[in-house]
Scaffold this motif. Structure first.
Motif, PDB file in Angstrom:
ATOM      1  N   LEU A  69       3.560  -1.760  -4.464  1.00 23.39           N
ATOM      2  CA  LEU A  69       3.937  -0.887  -3.530  1.00 23.39           C
ATOM      3  C   LEU A  69       2.646  -0.097  -2.380  1.00 23.39           C
ATOM      4  O   LEU A  69       2.603  -0.142  -1.187  1.00 23.39           O
ATOM      5  N   VAL A  70       1.096  -1.192  -2.737  1.00 23.91           N
ATOM      6  CA  VAL A  70      -0.366  -1.186  -1.878  1.00 23.91           C
ATOM      7  C   VAL A  70       0.675  -2.072  -0.388  1.00 23.91           C
ATOM      8  O   VAL A  70       0.760  -1.431   0.300  1.00 23.91           O
ATOM      9  N   LEU A  71       1.424  -3.253  -0.811  1.00 31.29           N
ATOM     10  CA  LEU A  71       2.130  -3.797   0.589  1.00 31.29           C
ATOM     11  C   LEU A  71       3.080  -3.010   0.933  1.00 31.29           C
ATOM     12  O   LEU A  71       2.788  -3.534   1.913  1.00 31.29           O
ATOM     13  N   PHE A  72       4.173  -2.932   0.790  1.00 26.30           N
ATOM     14  CA  PHE A  72       4.872  -1.928   0.712  1.00 26.30           C
ATOM     15  C   PHE A  72       4.872  -1.078   0.531  1.00 26.30           C
ATOM     16  O   PHE A  72       5.798  -0.281   0.301  1.00 26.30           O
ATOM     17  N   TYR A  73       4.271   0.129   0.845  1.00 27.27           N
ATOM     18  CA  TYR A  73       3.658   1.067   1.489  1.00 27.27           C
ATOM     19  C   TYR A  73       4.855   2.095   1.821  1.00 27.27           C
ATOM     20  O   TYR A  73       4.857   3.698   1.445  1.00 27.27           O
ATOM     21  N   PRO A  74       5.749   1.742   2.654  1.00 29.27           N
ATOM     22  CA  PRO A  74       6.491   2.885   3.352  1.00 29.27           C
ATOM     23  C   PRO A  74       7.593   2.978   1.925  1.00 29.27           C
ATOM     24  O   PRO A  74       7.996   4.030   2.128  1.00 29.27           O
ATOM     25  N   LEU A  75       7.635   2.228   0.933  1.00 27.52           N
ATOM     26  CA  LEU A  75       8.955   2.050  -0.044  1.00 27.52           C
ATOM     27  C   LEU A  75       8.103   3.559  -1.262  1.00 27.52           C
ATOM     28  O   LEU A  75       8.843   4.805  -1.894  1.00 27.52           O
ATOM     29  N   ALA A  76       6.888   3.490  -0.790  1.00 30.39           N
ATOM     30  CA  ALA A  76       6.633   5.520  -1.710  1.00 30.39           C
ATOM     31  C   ALA A  76       6.497   6.413  -0.594  1.00 30.39           C
ATOM     32  O   ALA A  76       5.531   7.262  -0.971  1.00 30.39           O
ATOM     33  N   GLY A  77       6.827   6.472   0.564  1.00 33.23           N
ATOM     34  CA  GLY A  77       7.026   7.183   1.634  1.00 33.23           C
ATOM     35  C   GLY A  77       7.764   8.321   0.923  1.00 33.23           C
ATOM     36  O   GLY A  77       8.821   7.832   0.330  1.00 33.23           O
ATOM     37  N   ARG A  78       8.699   8.952   2.078  1.00 26.56           N
ATOM     38  CA  ARG A  78       9.749   9.521   1.674  1.00 26.56           C
ATOM     39  C   ARG A  78      10.191   9.697   3.263  1.00 26.56           C
ATOM     40  O   ARG A  78      10.097   9.848   4.356  1.00 26.56           O
ATOM     41  N   LEU A  79      12.100  10.484   2.869  1.00 21.43           N
ATOM     42  CA  LEU A  79      12.737  10.079   4.472  1.00 21.43           C
ATOM     43  C   LEU A  79      12.069  11.454   4.939  1.00 21.43           C
ATOM     44  O   LEU A  79      12.127  12.395   4.671  1.00 21.43           O
ATOM     45  N   GLY A  80      11.535  10.942   6.021  1.00 19.91           N
ATOM     46  CA  GLY A  80      11.244  12.711   7.066  1.00 19.91           C
ATOM     47  C   GLY A  80      12.162  12.712   8.468  1.00 19.91           C
ATOM     48  O   GLY A  80      12.535  11.504   9.041  1.00 19.91           O
ATOM     49  N   VAL A  81      11.607  13.029   9.796  1.00 23.74           N
ATOM     50  CA  VAL A  81      12.052  13.664  10.934  1.00 23.74           C
ATOM     51  C   VAL A  81      10.439  13.603  12.161  1.00 23.74           C
ATOM     52  O   VAL A  81       9.173  14.155  10.892  1.00 23.74           O
ATOM     53  N   LEU A 179       0.827 -12.983 -11.755  1.00 23.10           N
ATOM     54  CA  LEU A 179       0.688 -13.188 -10.362  1.00 23.10           C
ATOM     55  C   LEU A 179      -0.945 -13.288  -9.662  1.00 23.10           C
ATOM     56  O   LEU A 179      -0.813 -11.580  -9.798  1.00 23.10           O
ATOM     57  N   SER A 180      -2.000 -13.476  -8.907  1.00 26.74           N
ATOM     58  CA  SER A 180      -2.410 -12.889  -7.406  1.00 26.74           C
ATOM     59  C   SER A 180      -1.797 -11.808  -6.744  1.00 26.74           C
ATOM     60  O   SER A 180      -0.678 -12.442  -5.958  1.00 26.74           O
ATOM     61  N   VAL A 181      -2.160 -10.884  -6.053  1.00 28.19           N
ATOM     62  CA  VAL A 181      -1.536 -10.763  -4.617  1.00 28.19           C
ATOM     63  C   VAL A 181      -1.055 -11.465  -3.961  1.00 28.19           C
ATOM     64  O   VAL A 181       0.070 -11.665  -3.402  1.00 28.19           O
ATOM     65  N   SER A 182      -2.185 -12.343  -4.152  1.00 32.09           N
ATOM     66  CA  SER A 182      -1.783 -13.953  -2.323  1.00 32.09           C
ATOM     67  C   SER A 182      -1.307 -14.964  -3.134  1.00 32.09           C
ATOM     68  O   SER A 182      -0.253 -14.808  -2.463  1.00 32.09           O
ATOM     69  N   GLU A 183      -0.960 -14.989  -4.172  1.00 29.72           N
ATOM     70  CA  GLU A 183       0.048 -15.671  -5.179  1.00 29.72           C
ATOM     71  C   GLU A 183       1.651 -14.836  -4.935  1.00 29.72           C
ATOM     72  O   GLU A 183       2.553 -15.787  -4.511  1.00 29.72           O
ATOM     73  N   ALA A 184       1.305 -14.087  -5.542  1.00 28.94           N
ATOM     74  CA  ALA A 184       2.695 -13.679  -5.296  1.00 28.94           C
ATOM     75  C   ALA A 184       3.797 -13.224  -4.531  1.00 28.94           C
ATOM     76  O   ALA A 184       4.967 -13.162  -3.786  1.00 28.94           O
ATOM     77  N   CYS A 185       2.321 -12.903  -2.614  1.00 27.97           N
ATOM     78  CA  CYS A 185       2.855 -12.589  -1.771  1.00 27.97           C
ATOM     79  C   CYS A 185       1.905 -12.925  -0.439  1.00 27.97           C
ATOM     80  O   CYS A 185       0.822 -12.490   0.231  1.00 27.97           O
ATOM     81  N   PRO A 186       2.677 -14.399  -0.478  1.00 27.51           N
ATOM     82  CA  PRO A 186       1.326 -14.845   0.946  1.00 27.51           C
ATOM     83  C   PRO A 186       1.557 -14.873   2.128  1.00 27.51           C
ATOM     84  O   PRO A 186       1.187 -15.296   2.505  1.00 27.51           O
ATOM     85  N   SER A 187       3.183 -13.765   2.075  1.00 31.79           N
ATOM     86  CA  SER A 187       2.616 -13.962   3.816  1.00 31.79           C
ATOM     87  C   SER A 187       3.669 -12.055   3.190  1.00 31.79           C
ATOM     88  O   SER A 187       4.657 -11.577   3.385  1.00 31.79           O
ATOM     89  N   PRO A 188       2.350 -10.695   3.892  1.00 33.67           N
ATOM     90  CA  PRO A 188       2.387  -9.880   3.209  1.00 33.67           C
ATOM     91  C   PRO A 188       3.474  -9.236   4.562  1.00 33.67           C
ATOM     92  O   PRO A 188       3.354  -9.850   5.510  1.00 33.67           O
ATOM     93  N   PRO A 189       3.811  -8.481   3.746  1.00 30.67           N
ATOM     94  CA  PRO A 189       5.105  -7.821   4.538  1.00 30.67           C
ATOM     95  C   PRO A 189       4.858  -7.014   6.313  1.00 30.67           C
ATOM     96  O   PRO A 189       3.122  -6.938   6.109  1.00 30.67           O
ATOM     97  N   PHE A 190       5.386  -7.104   6.863  1.00 34.64           N
ATOM     98  CA  PHE A 190       5.491  -7.015   8.523  1.00 34.64           C
ATOM     99  C   PHE A 190       6.627  -5.624   8.671  1.00 34.64           C
ATOM    100  O   PHE A 190       7.357  -5.471   8.784  1.00 34.64           O
TER     101      PHE A 190
END
Length: 429
Positions: A69-81, A179-190
């Motif tokens: 969730l550090v890399l995919f931090y929007p998933l730890a957020g909430r839907l709002g306006v 795996l390390s973060v760089s191994e598990a996610c070699p191309s971080p999400p955009f």
């Protein structure tokens, strides 16, 4: 006897490190996606004797989830306006829901003759209302009496499409394997969706009936879902009826389309439409980053006379599908984005509750090429992955099997009175 599921623990898992805090702008394609969570189930059979002392350890999964969730931090957020009332993701690090449960049934009971349903979804995938504020990611690990495990996932479709969700699952499972973060996610999400912003001024150059609320004029019809096996031999036979180089999707979707028209007894002089979807990451100019983690899937309709579906060779249908997908280019994508902007005001046209495709049409979603069977948390790959629930008659998923030598599988939802006719047509050729 109904299956009984007991929730053993339920926690919010926050990112393991500090993450950006801001309102993430959502594109018109995000807002046009279903405003609901996509429910999937992953079935993992019991390990060999002596090989599962910490099988699906909740602590190990939670620790890896917090890191993912550090890399995919929007998933730890909430839907709002935002201040203007437009939907956004409030990236606040509050966390994703993680549930541990136990069930009184075995894997064979659930997956021996698999049929997704609202009941199955309620038991195996956490449910949260889609209101505001809204949890964006929910996961449930259910331990079965046979020793196997079901992982149920619910990721809000407004945050990302299936490609983005698969990227997240690959990262989570890699971290769980050590795996390390760089191994598990070699191309971080955009995460920046402004590449899919409207033009100034917005202008619509093409027709987009699939996005019009007027298209979804059908009403809920009782349906049943069946899992149909497509053996390597059947697939080869279908492809042999098409031009060389035809895609597996084109051959299967065309065969499904014809079988549906036969089963429903559609009038030969009427129109039938196949609803297709396309990943547009590589279709835009310039292209989106491959690791783009929003919604970059577009819909379109391929329209053919029922008489042609029935009378023309399968290659005709496969070619019609190919041409329809080829038409989804940069100009088409930009025109859709502007159409959504002009027609809805907030960029997101949503069908009225209960409205579905007309009975003349079908929607075939492809999971071919999706790495769903790479979801190995350290105890082996899943044996079966599928949607936990179908959302309307005439909808089909074309999926790989866990063992590619077993061919592919098709999940198809159809009214009960047409099921036998469909099966006869699907296997009769």
């Amino acid at each position: 006897m109904p299956m009984k599921v007991d929730v053993l623990e339920s926690t919010l898992v926050a990112p393991s490190e500090k993450t950006p805090r801001f309102g993430l702008w959502l594109s018109n394609l995000d807002l046009a996606a279903p405003r609901s969570h996509t429910p999937l189930v992953y079935y993992y059979p019991a390990p060999m004797p002596g090989g599962g002392e910490d099988f699906f350890s909740p602590h190990r999964l939670r620790t890896a989830l917090a890191r993912a969730l550090v890399l995919f931090y929007p998933l730890a957020g909430r839907l709002g306006v935002d201040d203007g009332g437009r939907l956004q993701v409030n990236c606040n690090g509050e966390g994703a829901l993680f549930v541990v449960a136990g069930a009184d049934c075995a894997g064979e009971d659930l997956f021996g003759n698999y049929e997704p349903s609202p009941e199955l979804r309620r038991m195996l995938v956490p449910f949260a209302p889609a209101g505001d504020p809204c949890l964006l990611a929910m996961f449930q690990v259910t331990f079965l009496k046979c020793g196997g495990v079901v992982l149920g996932t619910g990721i809000h479709h407004g945050t990302m499409d299936g490609i983005g969700a698969a990227h997240f699952i690959q990262t989570w499972t890699g971290l769980a394997r050590g795996l390390s973060v760089s191994e598990a996610c070699p191309s971080p999400p955009f995460h920046d969706r402004t590449l899919l912003g409207r033009r100034s001024p917005p202008h619509v150059d093409l027709d987009h009936p699939v996005y019009s609320p007027a298209y979804l004029t059908g009403h809920p019809r009782h349906f049943e879902t069946r899992l149909y096996s497509v053996s390597p031999k059947l697939l080869a036979d279908l492809k042999s009826q098409c031009a060389p180089g035809v895609s597996t999707y084109g051959a299967i979707a065309g065969h499904l389309w014809r079988s549906m028209c036969v089963a429903r007894g559609l009038a030969p002089d009427s129109d039938t439409r196949l609803r297709v979807t396309a990943n547009v990451r590589h279709r835009l100019r310039p292209q989106l980053p491959r690791q783009f983690c929003g919604n970059a899937i577009l819909r379109d309709l391929v329209t053919v006379k029922v008489g042609d579906v029935l009378a023309q060779p399968l290659g005709f249908l496969a070619d019609s599908i190919r041409k329809g997908l080829e038409d989804i280019d940069d100009a088409y994508v930009r025109s859709v984005i502007d159409y959504l902007e002009l027609e809805s005001g907030d960029g997101g046209l949503q069908a009225a509750p209960g409205q579905l495709m007309p009975e003349s049409d079908m929607w075939v979603v492809s999971w071919l090429g999706m790495p769903v069977y790479d979801a190995d948390f350290g105890w082996g790959a899943p044996r079966f992955v599928a949607p936990a629930q179908m959302f309307g008659s005439g909808t089909a998923y074309v999926m790989q099997r866990a063992n590619r030598d077993d061919g592919i599988a098709v999940l198809f939802a159809l009214e009960p009175q047409y099921q036998q006719h469909f099966e006869d047509a699907f296997y009769g050729e």
